[in-house]
Design a protein around this motif. Structure first.
Motif, mmCIF file in Angstrom:
data_model
loop_
_atom_site.group_PDB
_atom_site.id
_atom_site.type_symbol
_atom_site.label_atom_id
_atom_site.label_comp_id
_atom_site.label_asym_id
_atom_site.label_seq_id
_atom_site.Cartn_x
_atom_site.Cartn_y
_atom_site.Cartn_z
ATOM 1 N N GLU A 134 37.584 42.627 37.322
ATOM 2 C CA GLU A 134 38.977 42.177 37.502
ATOM 3 C C GLU A 134 39.827 43.375 37.908
ATOM 4 O OE1 GLU A 134 42.621 39.997 35.067
ATOM 5 O OE2 GLU A 134 40.640 40.242 34.133
ATOM 6 N N ILE A 185 42.831 45.407 37.816
ATOM 7 C CA ILE A 185 43.979 45.492 36.898
ATOM 8 C C ILE A 185 45.064 46.431 37.434
ATOM 9 C CG2 ILE A 185 42.582 44.926 34.874
ATOM 10 C CD1 ILE A 185 42.530 47.899 34.186
ATOM 11 N N VAL A 226 39.354 48.796 38.149
ATOM 12 C CA VAL A 226 38.700 47.495 37.986
ATOM 13 C C VAL A 226 38.034 47.439 36.614
ATOM 14 C CG1 VAL A 226 37.052 45.870 38.961
ATOM 15 C CG2 VAL A 226 38.293 47.430 40.470
ATOM 16 N N ASP A 227 38.358 46.377 35.875
ATOM 17 C CA ASP A 227 37.762 46.147 34.557
ATOM 18 C C ASP A 227 36.403 45.463 34.753
ATOM 19 O OD1 ASP A 227 37.045 45.482 32.008
ATOM 20 O OD2 ASP A 227 38.849 44.326 31.539
ATOM 21 N N LYS A 283 46.066 43.082 42.743
ATOM 22 C CA LYS A 283 46.000 43.061 41.282
ATOM 23 C C LYS A 283 45.794 41.625 40.798
ATOM 24 C CE LYS A 283 48.715 44.269 37.158
ATOM 25 N NZ LYS A 283 50.006 44.831 36.667
ATOM 26 N N GLY A 284 44.939 41.473 39.741
ATOM 27 C CA GLY A 284 44.710 40.170 39.145
ATOM 28 C C GLY A 284 43.530 39.412 39.709
ATOM 29 N N GLN A 285 42.930 39.919 40.784
ATOM 30 C CA GLN A 285 41.783 39.225 41.397
ATOM 31 C C GLN A 285 40.512 39.433 40.579
ATOM 32 O OE1 GLN A 285 41.736 41.113 45.221
ATOM 33 N NE2 GLN A 285 42.872 39.447 46.226
ATOM 34 N N LYS A 286 39.663 38.374 40.565
ATOM 35 C CA LYS A 286 38.290 38.509 40.070
ATOM 36 C C LYS A 286 37.419 38.792 41.299
ATOM 37 C CE LYS A 286 38.230 37.155 35.566
ATOM 38 N NZ LYS A 286 37.229 37.233 34.537
ATOM 39 N N ASP A 325 36.492 32.650 41.998
ATOM 40 C CA ASP A 325 37.222 31.693 41.168
ATOM 41 C C ASP A 325 36.371 31.392 39.949
ATOM 42 O OD1 ASP A 325 38.838 29.787 40.104
ATOM 43 O OD2 ASP A 325 38.384 28.241 41.604
ATOM 44 N N ASP A 360 36.027 31.866 35.327
ATOM 45 C CA ASP A 360 36.548 32.265 34.021
ATOM 46 C C ASP A 360 35.535 33.098 33.254
ATOM 47 O OD1 ASP A 360 38.947 30.900 34.409
ATOM 48 O OD2 ASP A 360 38.083 28.995 33.728
ATOM 49 N N ASN A 416 34.609 39.566 32.257
ATOM 50 C CA ASN A 416 34.352 40.736 33.097
ATOM 51 C C ASN A 416 33.058 41.418 32.638
ATOM 52 O OD1 ASN A 416 36.788 40.187 34.330
ATOM 53 N ND2 ASN A 416 37.942 41.606 33.011
#
Length: 803
Positions: free
Chosen positions: A52, A54, A70-71, A88-91, A144, A146, A149
């Protein structure tokens, strides 16, 4: 033949490694020639995790780069990214340091810790093409999901991996030409039960009028079955089916064709799908079409039928060459909505003849040529129809039409236990024998203490005799399980000749190489112009190639002469004029009852045998030099010196025919200028062509050691005046008969023709070498031998001895 380990496990769950399975199969007769790994995504996305973003900001030293953090679960990585869509915020998929990526285009590369424009980067945020998932390189792949990480990307993106066995299938094991066939052997080896696909739920969805079936020859087509499926959608296959096919080196086409290929390689039963709307009339006819009929096969090639092919036809004409290849006009296309699915059993001979005549080799013909299971077509048809309905939609719209007038039965083979014990060499427990055979689907009936009746299923076309049944017992019991004994005996020992043609060829090649000759290998295909222009070759004996690539390669050669001359011409044109070459090669000719093939040894000598230097003037190669080489080769093979006969016809200006024990070994001589110029050679060429097959037969075992005589050799010379027509060979034969065992060698050291002898005469100076291995020769014995020689020359050759 390639077999997927994953598919085998669906038939037969096992824990053994691919290597252990390969060893088991090889020991039982299904030789595994190699093991490979198939990955639907190269590298299996190892070392690529879900991350992810960050933090994201522009790179201070580059306009088109971004600094990200990136996490990836356990830690946060600094990564320099060049994608325009990173935010930022992308997987995102992240390849961590140590991972190897296999891009769609280009070579694999490893991810390393690096400094990019002064900033540390510990990984890579990947695009679709960099992961080998597609061709897009417009930006990074945004996920996309859930999933937490640090989760391996393989958990999100479906991939497939399987070990693949490469099996060198022998022609007799037609039953094993499928995953099911290999699983049957593993069932017996591992003592497990097969999990066979369930077709009990097969049902007709909406019955409509079906195609009738008529078979003209039930020998060539003992069984023909089919059904109709309406409302199908010809779409790409699901990923699992595509991966199955790619694992065994097949390229997916569409769901209908892919299912038929799946069934063929899974069950060993070839199927064919027709576009039902392209079938004229309401009947499928299995018959032959008249000779000369034109038929266009699936790949678009028009073929002229011989009248012997078995064809699948409708009322209008041919739809398919049975068991070989479908027709272009009746094949499944993207617009097909209704299919007629065929599943049949065809005779091996008719399929083999048709496939060979048209030069077609398909997976279907491969199996039909060896023999398929006549009891499999309906089972395979149900399995395929259910898969097509599941994957392509539609309805099974007709009952199965099954033309099977004479159902195949189990073959009965009587087996005596004493023969089992004799051939295997060990007494195997009778219960073990029964267990092995029944695990191979061979029923054991009418068992007594003396033997039993083996009932062999129809799909085992290779098991027809008692010895075959015993072989089945042994290969599953294990050849390695039979202990070696100190002494063996056999009722029959096959003759194994000591002579090995390959070893002899290697020995002669070494000898020639030591004499300065170079080996050449030329094409067996040659030009028909050579035989048509050469009066010593018979055009009628030319073996003409049906599918010739060119006229220059249109026939199989009758002699090694012209292909060797082409090599000489090639080298001479490049200023290499002093040549000594040899070749082992095959020659071919048409004979009354077919074709003949033989192996020959050719020798070529041209140019100078001694090149010009400060010690010697150049010395041109000559006939004696080549003849001496031939003599040396015969000595190497322990073949006696040949009888010779003068040759005064093409292709030689002069030459000799060599014979041993009245068997012709070949010819040697100076080639005619007209012959050499045919191949573009404009200098003298000495040539020898020997029958290698005959030389191998005549070759005798080499004596490793021979005691050197302790007694001296004696030389005596004679000068003879003889007629021009008398050859040295005639004199040599006379000398051998007259000189007996004492005469070891004869040599000509001078030949004279001129004004001191008559015009029709010549003078020979001969040396004779005499030796006795048991004693020193006395003058009396020497004189007696020489007197015999002179008498023989005077009486039989009309020689005048100069004393």
């Amino acid at each position: 033949m390639k077999i997927s380990i994953n598919r085998l496990k669906e038939y037969l769950p096992f824990d053994q490694s691919p290597e252990e399975i390969a060893d088991l199969l090889t020991a039982s007769g299904l030789e595994v020639e190699g093991i490979s790994t198939y990955e639907s995504i190269k590298g299996g996305l190892k070392g690529v995790v879900i991350g992810e973003v960050i933090h994201c900001e522009p790179h201070p030293n580059a306009d088109k780069l971004s600094l990200t953090r990136v996490d990836v679960g356990e830690r946060i990585l600094p990564i320099v990214c060049g994608a325009p869509n990173v935010a930022k915020g992308q997987k995102v998929p992240v390849a961590i340091v140590g991972a190897t990526l296999y891009p769609t285009d280009g070579e694999p590369f490893a991810i390393k810790k690096a400094k990019i424009r002064g900033e540390v980067s510990e990984g890579m945020i990947c695009a679709e093409d960099e992961l080998g998932l597609g061709s897009s390189h417009e930006g990074i792949l945004v996920l996309d999901t859930d999933l937490p990480n640090g989760t391996p990307l393989g958990s999100l993106i479906e991939s497939s991996e399987t070990a693949v066995l490469e099996i060198g299938l022998t022609p007799n094991r037609a039953d094993a030409a499928s995953h099911l066939g290999v699983a049957r052997d593993l069932k017996a080896l591992l003592r497990k039960e097969l999990v066979v696909p369930d077709v009990s739920d097969f049902a007709v969805d909406r019955e409509c009028p079906a195609f009738a079936v008529s078979v003209a020859d039930t020998t060539d087509c003992p069984r023909y079955a089919g059904l109709t499926i309406r409302g199908v959608k010809v779409v790409p296959s699901p990923l699992w089916l595509q991966n199955y096919l790619r694992a065994i080196d097949l390229e997916p086409i569409n769901v209908i064709v892919d299912v038929t290929n799946f069934i063929l390689h899974d069950l060993g039963q070839p199927l064919h799908a027709f576009d039902a709307d392209a079938i004229t009339g309401n009947e499928i006819q299995v018959k032959r079409l008249p000779k000369g009929t034109k038929f266009t096969t699936l790949e678009g090639k028009e073929r002229i039928l011989t009248g012997e092919e078995l064809m699948i036809c409708d009322s209008k004409g041919g739809l398919c060459m049975a068991g070989v290849l479908g027709g272009k006009d009746s094949g499944v296309t993207d617009d097909t909505q209704t299919i007629f699915l065929e599943s049949a059993c065809f005779g091996a001979d008719v399929i083999r003849r048709g496939a060979q005549h048209h030069g077609i080799k398909t997976d279907a013909s491969f199996r039909f040529e060896r023999g398929t299971d006549p009891n499999m077509p309906v089972f395979a048809l149900k399995r395929a129809a259910m898969l097509i309905r599941e994957l392509a939609g539609g309805e099974i719209s007709s009952a199965i039409v099954d033309h099977y007038p004479a159902p195949a039965t189990y073959l009965s083979v009587p087996v005596a236990y004493r023969h089992v014990d004799r051939l295997i060499g060990e007494v195997i427990d009778r219960k073990e024998i029964k267990t092995i055979l029944e695990s191979l689907d061979i029923r054991v009936e009418e068992e007594t203490s003396e033997g039993f009746l083996a009932r062999v299923p129809p799909y085992r076309v290779d098991v027809t005799r008692e010895a075959d049944v015993i072989e089945e017992i042994l290969r599953i019991y294990g050849f390695d399980a039979i202990p070696l004994k100190d002494n063996y005996q056999s009722e029959y020992l096959a003759e194994h000749p000591e002579k090995d043609g390959n070893k002899l060829q290697y020995r002669i090649s070494e000898t020639l190489a030591g004499m300065g000759y170079s080996e050449i290998i030329t094409n067996s295909l040659s030009s028909a112009a050579y035989s048509s222009e050469a009066n010593f070759l018979d055009v009628e004996k030319d073996v003409v190639i049906l599918n010739k690539l060119s006229e220059e390669l249109g026939v199989l050669r009758q002699s090694l002469l012209y292909t060797g001359l082409e090599v000489l011409a090639h080298n001479i044109n490049r200023r290499q004029k002093d040549l000594k070459v040899f070749e082992f090669g095959s020659v071919y000719s048409k004979i009354e009852k077919g074709y003949a093939e033989g192996k020959r040894l050719s020798l070529f000598l041209t140019g100078n045998s001694i090149r010009e230097n400060w010690m010697h003037a150049s010395e041109p190669a000559g006939f004696p030099e080549l003849y001496a080489v031939v003599e040396a080769l015969l000595a190497k093979l322990n073949i006696p010196l040949p009888d010779v006969q003068l040759v005064e016809c093409a292709p030689y200006t002069f030459g000799l025919t060599l014979r041993v024990n009245q068997q012709e070994l070949g010819d040697i001589g100076l080639l005619e200028t007209a012959v050499t110029r045919q191949a573009g050679v404009k200098q003298e060429v000495y040539f020898a062509e020997l029958d290698w097959d005959r030389l191998v037969k005549l070759a005798k075992k080499q004596e490793r050691y021979r005691e050197i005589s302790k007694f001296p050799e004696v030389r005596r010379d004679l000068s003879l005046v003889i007629d021009q027509q008398v050859s040295f060979e005639e004199l040599r034969q006379l000398a051998i008969k007259a000189g007996g065992k004492l005469l070891k060698r004869i040599n000509v050291f001078d030949v004279y023709t001129g004004d001191k002898v008559a015009p029709n005469q010549k003078a020979y100076a001969l040396s004779f070498y005499l030796q006795d291995d048991q004693q020193t020769l006395t003058d009396k014995l020497i004189d007696k031998t020489m007197h015999k020689l002179m008498t023989a020359f005077e009486k039989n050759a009309g020689a005048l001895i100069r004393k």
